[in-house]
Design a protein around this motif. Structure first.
Motif, PDB file in Angstrom:
ATOM      1  N   SER A 216       1.317   4.204  -2.754  1.00 10.44           N
ATOM      2  CA  SER A 216       0.882   5.549  -2.434  1.00 10.44           C
ATOM      3  C   SER A 216       2.014   6.546  -2.682  1.00 10.44           C
ATOM      4  O   SER A 216       1.765   7.680  -3.100  1.00 10.44           O
ATOM      5  CB  SER A 216       0.355   5.586  -1.014  1.00 10.44           C
ATOM      6  OG  SER A 216       1.119   6.383  -0.215  1.00 10.44           O
TER       7      SER A 216
ATOM      8  N   ALA B  72      -6.882   1.932  -9.090  1.00  8.92           N
ATOM      9  CA  ALA B  72      -5.954   3.034  -9.330  1.00  8.92           C
ATOM     10  C   ALA B  72      -5.347   2.926 -10.726  1.00  8.92           C
ATOM     11  O   ALA B  72      -5.173   3.929 -11.424  1.00  8.92           O
ATOM     12  CB  ALA B  72      -4.858   3.027  -8.263  1.00  8.92           C
TER      13      ALA B  72
ATOM     14  N   SER C 101     -11.880   0.708  -6.522  1.00  8.37           N
ATOM     15  CA  SER C 101     -11.050   0.828  -5.326  1.00  8.37           C
ATOM     16  C   SER C 101     -11.910   1.135  -4.106  1.00  8.37           C
ATOM     17  O   SER C 101     -11.540   0.793  -2.984  1.00  8.37           O
ATOM     18  CB  SER C 101      -9.982   1.897  -5.524  1.00  8.37           C
ATOM     19  OG  SER C 101     -10.575   3.156  -5.595  1.00  8.37           O
TER      20      SER C 101
ATOM     21  N   GLY D 126     -12.866  -1.849  -2.178  1.00 10.31           N
ATOM     22  CA  GLY D 126     -11.738  -2.241  -1.341  1.00 10.31           C
ATOM     23  C   GLY D 126     -11.675  -1.417  -0.068  1.00 10.31           C
ATOM     24  O   GLY D 126     -11.472  -1.955   1.026  1.00 10.31           O
ATOM     25  N   SER D 127     -11.896  -0.104  -0.180  1.00 11.56           N
ATOM     26  CA  SER D 127     -11.826   0.749   1.015  1.00 11.56           C
ATOM     27  C   SER D 127     -12.886   0.357   2.019  1.00 11.56           C
ATOM     28  O   SER D 127     -12.627   0.275   3.222  1.00 11.56           O
ATOM     29  CB  SER D 127     -12.033   2.214   0.640  1.00 11.56           C
ATOM     30  OG  SER D 127     -11.123   2.594  -0.332  1.00 11.56           O
TER      31      SER D 127
ATOM     32  N   SER E 177      -9.612  -9.202  -8.711  1.00 14.14           N
ATOM     33  CA  SER E 177      -9.505  -7.758  -8.923  1.00 14.14           C
ATOM     34  C   SER E 177      -9.142  -7.453 -10.367  1.00 14.14           C
ATOM     35  O   SER E 177      -9.597  -6.460 -10.942  1.00 14.14           O
ATOM     36  CB  SER E 177      -8.460  -7.157  -7.993  1.00 14.14           C
ATOM     37  OG  SER E 177      -8.668  -7.609  -6.691  1.00 14.14           O
TER      38      SER E 177
ATOM     39  N   SER F 132      -8.924  -6.387  -0.729  1.00 14.03           N
ATOM     40  CA  SER F 132      -9.037  -4.923  -0.655  1.00 14.03           C
ATOM     41  C   SER F 132      -7.858  -4.262  -1.336  1.00 14.03           C
ATOM     42  O   SER F 132      -8.009  -3.312  -2.093  1.00 14.03           O
ATOM     43  CB  SER F 132      -9.045  -4.436   0.794  1.00 14.03           C
ATOM     44  OG  SER F 132     -10.147  -4.896   1.473  1.00 14.03           O
TER      45      SER F 132
ATOM     46  N   PHE G 278      -5.998   7.979  -4.071  1.00 18.70           N
ATOM     47  CA  PHE G 278      -4.955   7.005  -4.402  1.00 18.70           C
ATOM     48  C   PHE G 278      -3.623   7.314  -3.735  1.00 18.70           C
ATOM     49  O   PHE G 278      -2.659   6.594  -3.927  1.00 18.70           O
ATOM     50  CB  PHE G 278      -4.800   6.889  -5.921  1.00 18.70           C
ATOM     51  CG  PHE G 278      -6.081   6.482  -6.610  1.00 18.70           C
ATOM     52  CD1 PHE G 278      -6.824   5.410  -6.126  1.00 18.70           C
ATOM     53  CD2 PHE G 278      -6.560   7.165  -7.712  1.00 18.70           C
ATOM     54  CE1 PHE G 278      -8.016   5.030  -6.736  1.00 18.70           C
ATOM     55  CE2 PHE G 278      -7.752   6.788  -8.329  1.00 18.70           C
ATOM     56  CZ  PHE G 278      -8.483   5.719  -7.834  1.00 18.70           C
TER      57      PHE G 278
ATOM     58  N   PHE H 257      -7.980  -1.947  -4.714  1.00 15.85           N
ATOM     59  CA  PHE H 257      -7.432  -0.589  -4.758  1.00 15.85           C
ATOM     60  C   PHE H 257      -6.438  -0.478  -5.909  1.00 15.85           C
ATOM     61  O   PHE H 257      -6.471   0.464  -6.703  1.00 15.85           O
ATOM     62  CB  PHE H 257      -6.745  -0.229  -3.437  1.00 15.85           C
ATOM     63  CG  PHE H 257      -5.573   0.696  -3.621  1.00 15.85           C
ATOM     64  CD1 PHE H 257      -5.782   2.011  -3.980  1.00 15.85           C
ATOM     65  CD2 PHE H 257      -4.272   0.226  -3.504  1.00 15.85           C
ATOM     66  CE1 PHE H 257      -4.708   2.857  -4.219  1.00 15.85           C
ATOM     67  CE2 PHE H 257      -3.192   1.059  -3.746  1.00 15.85           C
ATOM     68  CZ  PHE H 257      -3.414   2.373  -4.101  1.00 15.85           C
TER      69      PHE H 257
ATOM     70  N   PRO I 239      -4.535   5.023   0.519  1.00 16.28           N
ATOM     71  CA  PRO I 239      -3.665   3.851   0.663  1.00 16.28           C
ATOM     72  C   PRO I 239      -2.517   4.050   1.646  1.00 16.28           C
ATOM     73  O   PRO I 239      -2.106   3.101   2.298  1.00 16.28           O
ATOM     74  CB  PRO I 239      -3.127   3.627  -0.756  1.00 16.28           C
ATOM     75  CG  PRO I 239      -3.404   4.860  -1.497  1.00 16.28           C
ATOM     76  CD  PRO I 239      -4.581   5.493  -0.870  1.00 16.28           C
TER      77      PRO I 239
ATOM     78  N   TYR J 145       0.844  -1.210   0.000  1.00 19.82           N
ATOM     79  CA  TYR J 145       0.000   0.000   0.000  1.00 19.82           C
ATOM     80  C   TYR J 145       0.871   1.249   0.000  1.00 19.82           C
ATOM     81  O   TYR J 145       0.654   2.189  -0.775  1.00 19.82           O
ATOM     82  CB  TYR J 145      -0.862   0.033   1.270  1.00 19.82           C
ATOM     83  CG  TYR J 145      -2.260  -0.518   1.142  1.00 19.82           C
ATOM     84  CD1 TYR J 145      -3.171   0.018   0.252  1.00 19.82           C
ATOM     85  CD2 TYR J 145      -2.698  -1.552   1.964  1.00 19.82           C
ATOM     86  CE1 TYR J 145      -4.464  -0.462   0.172  1.00 19.82           C
ATOM     87  CE2 TYR J 145      -3.992  -2.057   1.898  1.00 19.82           C
ATOM     88  CZ  TYR J 145      -4.868  -1.502   0.997  1.00 19.82           C
ATOM     89  OH  TYR J 145      -6.149  -1.981   0.917  1.00 19.82           O
TER      90      TYR J 145
END
Ligand code: HEM
Ligand SMILES: [Cu+2]
Lengths: 113, 659
Positions: free
Chosen positions: B68, B153, B197, B200-201, B601, B145, B113, B149, B117, B64
């Motif tokens: 990010s 993204a 995404s 996922g959040s 995903s 998740s 994004f 994401f 993350p 993550y």
């Protein structure tokens, strides 16, 4: 309060919360389908219009909500501490805010001009 | 035939701008380089086994944060391009269309994004370690998740080179974002990138609420949890309640665009204002979702580097939880000018001002924590200290904006831009940087170089004030947001040029700060001393009791907690020769890796791509793939595996060194 079970990944069978029976799932499933079909047919077939139709939609929606909570979320069987119930109450507060707040804000919009 | 292919290609790929071709080339080169390196060093299998299919929360957290930081780079380049344009508004560096696309992608990328993350990365790595758990409650879901994401993204970022970027602002207000005014695919990228995404959040939010409520080690009562864990709980509760609003709102926008619906259109009974109302019901809670964890990080850092207990633990918890709830009652302050009438505006002005109170409480708690503490100034503490003045100014300008009649003047001006960057950079970004510096040793087993870190710190901080203070002035002078030119040469010079140039200089100073950070990380990877005892800062909370990096299973035996700051107290007991006795080792049960999150995903990505271009031959197979992977998963008997006691003993002996 504390850790339910150190080896949490296989804890589902051990910590004693009931996850419902096949029978209750089937009943819940059928009820939820019936409650979906009723408003659909009422509107599509034109059996009711206006306020009557809205009332039917609202009532079936609330019943649907209760079915989901009782048959699938097992709200009745929850042990203490009742996190599910607390979360549900909080969610209700937010839902009421969203609906009532939107109506309030948008109503003023229509009278402003 | 050839002609057809040519027209298709020129519509499919974004063309015509040297910047885009430059980006195309660099993307292609990067991909080739990655594939080459993986093949050359025979790392494909390693990548698949150790990272892509992992369900280990620590590794997911690292992925993550890596993503990010890449997104911070892309969003930062967007920002510098815009600032360059604004420093020389007559040079046609970015034309109006291009500028629109860039502020839109900058805003979306930075918030959804980059900030989200980064926050999830810190949750993943630290929350289980802080509460004495061996993983999150649902490790499979956690991996799902992350990959949702990731592919969301990717879908969003692709719009830059394929099809065209969204350009209706970061919240995509209709009617501009509707099909009539944005007929291209850009807005579809926006909807599907965020939706995928966003699922996922939401799942991460649920995962961490359950983890925190159900998986604490024995004795860790709620009121003994570290403050960062409290902040994660409050943030995740807010996610659970707010993200569904976003999902529904974007779904309605999609129905309008895709199926000719009339929720937000100007005709057919629709109302675009309803969209603005709905999106901010998510949007305002969203800013607290990202800032609360930053508050949590600061609370840990102030206590650790002042060598004192956090001042006012209970009031801190109450403040965080009440902010989480009250954040749902202020949303209309984002559209005071929409015309909802004096009563509505008065109500939301007051709720907004009220929410400043718990925030003020927290500031005082942090100051009192430092008061008479033995403060040391390592980099995490520097970021934490610099946050206080920054956030105080940002908070005060926020209260100014909340005065509804005054907001008619500030609204959508550079005053607003300066305000929200001040709280987002000074609060969220500084907070996550501080967390990264603070927990880096725990993640990788060595500290980052302090000297280069201090350079980065000063460039960021000075750059920040040079960039954004002038913008308050520009706002009061009447400069509105989202303009790429202000007609310097057309004879109606507004006098905005000098301050804009200063502001751009500041932005580049922050860019240099970022380069220092990259250098700092690269340098420290090559030249570092291993941190052997796992507690480099003399920490207070449970994560510092573990070796660095923590072993797969985190805790060989689950610690028994008796108080707040339990590791600090335990160290006192060890010094006094009375350590808490530990339970004997037992085999540890761990979850199995799984490829399904990644594959599912990827199918979402394919489906999303199909919906973006309205290509059902992509969308339908994509959705079928999603369904099949879900069904396969539900029939899998995923029982996990046990780590035997011998192996635990060996790992403990090797990671804890001789001691
Ligand atoms: C690194 C320093 C940054 C600089 C120099 C910068 C600069 C800018 C500029 C020039 C704009 C466009 C203003 C306009 O023309 O309306 C903008 C908009 C925006 N920025 Fe940043 N920014 C930075 C960091 C961030 C961060 C960290 C976030 C969020 C976490 C963020 C969120 C936004 C948002 C939401 C918008 C509004 C986009 C829109 O109008 O739709 N920015 N920024
Ligand atoms: Cu707000």
């Amino acid at each position: 309060m504390a850790n339910v079970n150190a080896n949490h990944h296989d804890s589902h069978d051990h910590h004693g919360e009931s996850h419902g029976s096949v029978k209750s799932y089937v009943i819940g499933f059928i009820l939820s389908i019936v409650l979906t079909i009723i408003p659909l047919v009422v509107v599509l077939q034109g059996w009711m219009t206006g306020n009557a139709a809205i009332a039917v939609i609202m009532i079936t929606a609330v019943l649907q909500f209760l079915i989901q909570m009782l048959f699938f979320m097992h709200l009745k069987e929850e042990k203490k501490p009742r996190y599910n119930l607390l979360a549900l109450l909080l969610a209700l507060v937010i839902v009421v805010t969203v609906v009532a707040g939107s109506i309030w804000i948008m109503m003023y919009n229509t009278v402003a001009h | 035939m050839w002609e057809n292919i040519k027209t298709f290609a020129s519509e499919f790929f974004v063309t015509g701008d040297p910047l885009i071709y430059g980006a195309d080339v660099s993307i292609a080169l990067t991909l080739v380089a990655i594939v080459f390196a993986l093949t050359y060093f025979k790392k494909w299998q390693w990548l698949w086994k150790e990272w892509i299919t992992t369900v280990d929360h620590k590794k997911i957290g690292i992925m993550y944060i890596l993503c990010s930081i890449l997104m911070l780079f892309r969003g930062g380049v967007d920002a510098l391009l815009m600032r360059t344009q604004l420093a020389m508004p007559d040079m046609q560096f970015l034309n109006a269309e291009h500028y629109n696309a860039i502020f839109t992608t900058h805003g979306v990328i930075m918030i959804l994004f980059m900030a989200m993350p980064f926050m999830f990365g810190l949750f993943n790595i630290m929350v289980p370690l802080q509460i004495g758990a061996r993983d999150v409650a649902f490790p499979f879901l956690n991996s799902l998740s992350f990959w949702l994401f990731f592919w969301g993204a990717m879908l969003f970022n692709m719009s830059f080179v394929i099809g065209g970027s969204p350009d209706a602002g970061w919240l995509a207000y209709p009617p501009l974002s509707g099909i009539d005014h944005s007929p291209g695919v850009g807005q579809n990228f926006y909807i599907w990138g965020i939706q995928i995404s966003g699922i996922g959040s939401l799942m991460t939010g649920i995962n961490f609420v359950v983890t925190i409520l159900k998986m604490r080690t024995p004795g860790m009562k709620l009121m003994r949890m570290p403050m960062f864990t409290w902040s994660a709980l409050s943030s995740c509760l807010t996610i659970m309640l707010a993200f569904p609003i976003l999902t529904v709102t974007l779904a309605m926008l999609f129905i309008d665009r895709f199926a000719g619906g009339h929720f937000f259109t100007l005709d057919g009974g629709g109302n675009p204002m309803m969209y603005i109302n709905l999106i901010w019901m998510w949007g305002h809670p969203e800013v607290y979702i990202v800032v609360l964890p930053a508050f949590g990080v600061f609370s840990e850092i102030f206590a650790t580097f002042s060598k004192k207990k956090l001042f006012g633990y209970t009031s801190m918890v109450l403040a965080m939880m009440s902010i989480a709830i009250f954040s749902f009652f202020t949303w209309a302050h984002h559209f005071f000018t929409m015309g909802s009438g004096a009563n509505v505006n008065a109500f939301f002005a007051v709720t907004t001002m009220l929410i400043a109170i718990p925030t003020g409480v927290k500031i005082f708690n942090w100051l009192f924590t430092m008061y008479k503490g033995k403060i040391t100034f390592e980099t995490p503490m520097l970021w934490a200290i610099s946050f206080i003045p920054c956030f105080v100014i940002g908070g005060m300008t926020g209260v100014m904006l909340s005065v509804a009649p005054a907001d008619f003047q500030f609204h959508n001006s550079y005053f607003l831009i300066a305000h929200f960057h001040q709280v987002l950079i000074g609060g969220v970004v500084f907070g996550f940087f501080a967390g990264l510096y603070y927990w880096w040793p725990k993640m990788f087993g060595f500290r980052l170089n302090e000297r280069i870190g201090k350079w980065a710190f000063w460039f960021w901080n000075i750059g920040f004030y040079v960039c954004f203070m002038p913008q308050y002035g520009l706002g009061l002078m009447g400069m509105t947001r989202r303009v790429n030119e202000y007609d310097w040469s057309q004879g109606w010079d507004m006098g905005w040029m000098p301050l804009n140039i200063v502001s751009t200089v500041g932005a580049f100073l922050m860019g240099i700060g970022f380069i220092f950070q990259v250098w700092q990380i690269a340098y420290s990877i090559k030249n570092h001393k291993r941190d052997v005892n796992g507690d480099p800062w003399n920490g207070r909370t449970l994560e510092w009791s573990l070796p660095s990096p923590a072993p797969v299973y985190n805790f060989a035996t689950l610690p028994k907690i008796q108080e707040v700051d339990s590791w600090w107290e335990e160290k006192e007991r060890i010094k006094a020769g009375k350590p808490t006795p530990q339970a004997p080792l037992e085999p540890i049960h761990m979850p199995d890796n799984s490829a399904i999150p990644f594959i599912q995903s990827l199918f979402w990505f394919i489906a999303g791509f199909g919906f973006v271009f309205n290509w059902m031959f992509f969308a339908i197979p994509g959705l079928i793939g999603v369904a099949v992977t879900m069904i396969v998963r539900s029939f899998q008997k995923d029982e996990g595996y046990y780590i035997p006691v011998d192996e635990i003993k060996k790992t403990e002996a090797s990671t804890r060194g001789a001691g």
